[in-house]
Scaffold this motif. Structure first.
Motif, PDB file in Angstrom:
ATOM      1  N   PRO A   1      41.282   5.429  23.411  1.00 23.44           N
ATOM      2  CA  PRO A   1      41.270   5.547  24.881  1.00 23.44           C
ATOM      3  C   PRO A   1      39.977   6.161  25.413  1.00 23.44           C
ATOM      4  N   PHE A   2      39.421   7.112  24.683  1.00 21.82           N
ATOM      5  CA  PHE A   2      38.174   7.743  25.102  1.00 21.82           C
ATOM      6  C   PHE A   2      37.024   6.741  25.056  1.00 21.82           C
TER       7      PHE A   2
ATOM      8  N   ASP B   1      47.063   6.453  35.984  1.00 21.68           N
ATOM      9  CA  ASP B   1      46.387   5.436  36.797  1.00 21.68           C
ATOM     10  C   ASP B   1      45.027   5.920  37.310  1.00 21.68           C
ATOM     11  N   GLY B   2      44.292   6.638  36.466  1.00 20.82           N
ATOM     12  CA  GLY B   2      42.953   7.076  36.806  1.00 20.82           C
ATOM     13  C   GLY B   2      42.869   8.365  37.598  1.00 20.82           C
ATOM     14  N   ALA B   3      43.977   8.858  38.092  1.00 21.28           N
ATOM     15  CA  ALA B   3      43.992  10.100  38.875  1.00 21.28           C
ATOM     16  C   ALA B   3      44.541  11.241  38.011  1.00 21.28           C
TER      17      ALA B   3
ATOM     18  N   VAL C   1      43.913   3.826  33.064  1.00 24.07           N
ATOM     19  CA  VAL C   1      43.925   4.958  32.133  1.00 24.07           C
ATOM     20  C   VAL C   1      45.163   5.800  32.379  1.00 24.07           C
ATOM     21  N   ASN C   2      45.977   5.915  31.353  1.00 22.77           N
ATOM     22  CA  ASN C   2      47.168   6.763  31.355  1.00 22.77           C
ATOM     23  C   ASN C   2      47.165   7.517  30.030  1.00 22.77           C
TER      24      ASN C   2
ATOM     25  N   TYR D   1      34.174   6.381  32.329  1.00 24.81           N
ATOM     26  CA  TYR D   1      35.175   7.071  33.142  1.00 24.81           C
ATOM     27  C   TYR D   1      35.310   8.527  32.681  1.00 24.81           C
ATOM     28  N   PHE D   2      35.460   8.732  31.376  1.00 22.69           N
ATOM     29  CA  PHE D   2      35.658  10.090  30.874  1.00 22.69           C
ATOM     30  C   PHE D   2      34.403  10.943  31.005  1.00 22.69           C
TER      31      PHE D   2
END
Length: 117
Positions: free
Chosen positions: A97-98, A38-40, A19-20, A104-105
Motif C-alpha cells: 500500500p505504501f 478513502d484518502g482522508a 487508500v484505506n 500520496y504518502f
C-alpha cells in the motif's frame, strides 16, 4: 484526534481516494496510529500501544523526523525514500500500500509535521 485538526487539501484526498489503510508512525519512543479511509484521515491515536493493528510502520528516531520536517531539510532527510535509503527510516510490514501510493504518502506524512512532533 479528529481529522479536522489535520487539514488536507482536496487534491491530496482525491489522489488517495482508493487508500484505506492503518499505519503506524513512530518517532523515537512516541508512536501514532493513523487510519486512512478513502484518502482522508479518519483518526490519529497517540500511543503507546500494546498490540496495535497496522499494515505498515514508518519508524525513525526523533532527530531524524525533526530534520525531515525542517523548513530546509538536509540531504538524506528531504524525502521518505532518501531516509529509507540512508537507513534513517525503517519501513516495516506490508509495503505494497505504501509503494503503490508513494506520492500520496509522501505528501501525507509531510502534512503531519505539526501533529507528530
Amino acid at each position: 484526534m479528529s481529522r479536522a485538526s489535520v487539514p488536507l487539501d482536496d487534491w491530496l484526498v482525491y489522489r488517495g481516494r482508493f487508500v484505506n489503510v492503518s499505519f503506524l508512525l513512530q518517532s523515537g519512543d512516541k508512536e501514532w496510529l493513523i487510519r486512512i479511509h478513502d484518502g482522508a484521515i479518519e483518526s490519529i491515536q497517540a500511543g503507546p500501544f500494546v498490540m496495535p493493528r497496522w499494515t505498515f510502520r514508518l519508524a525513525a528516531g526523533s532527530d531524524a523526523w525533526s530534520r525531515y520536517y525542517a523548513s530546509t531539510p538536509t540531504p538524506g532527510f528531504h524525502d521518505l525514500m532518501a531516509m529509507i535509503k540512508f537507513k534513517h527510516l525503517r519501513l516495516e510490514g506490508d509495503q505494497h500500500p505504501f509503494m503503490a501510493n508513494l506520492l500520496y504518502f509522501k505528501d501525507l506524512v509531510k502534512s503531519l509535521g505539526g501533529v507528530v512532533q
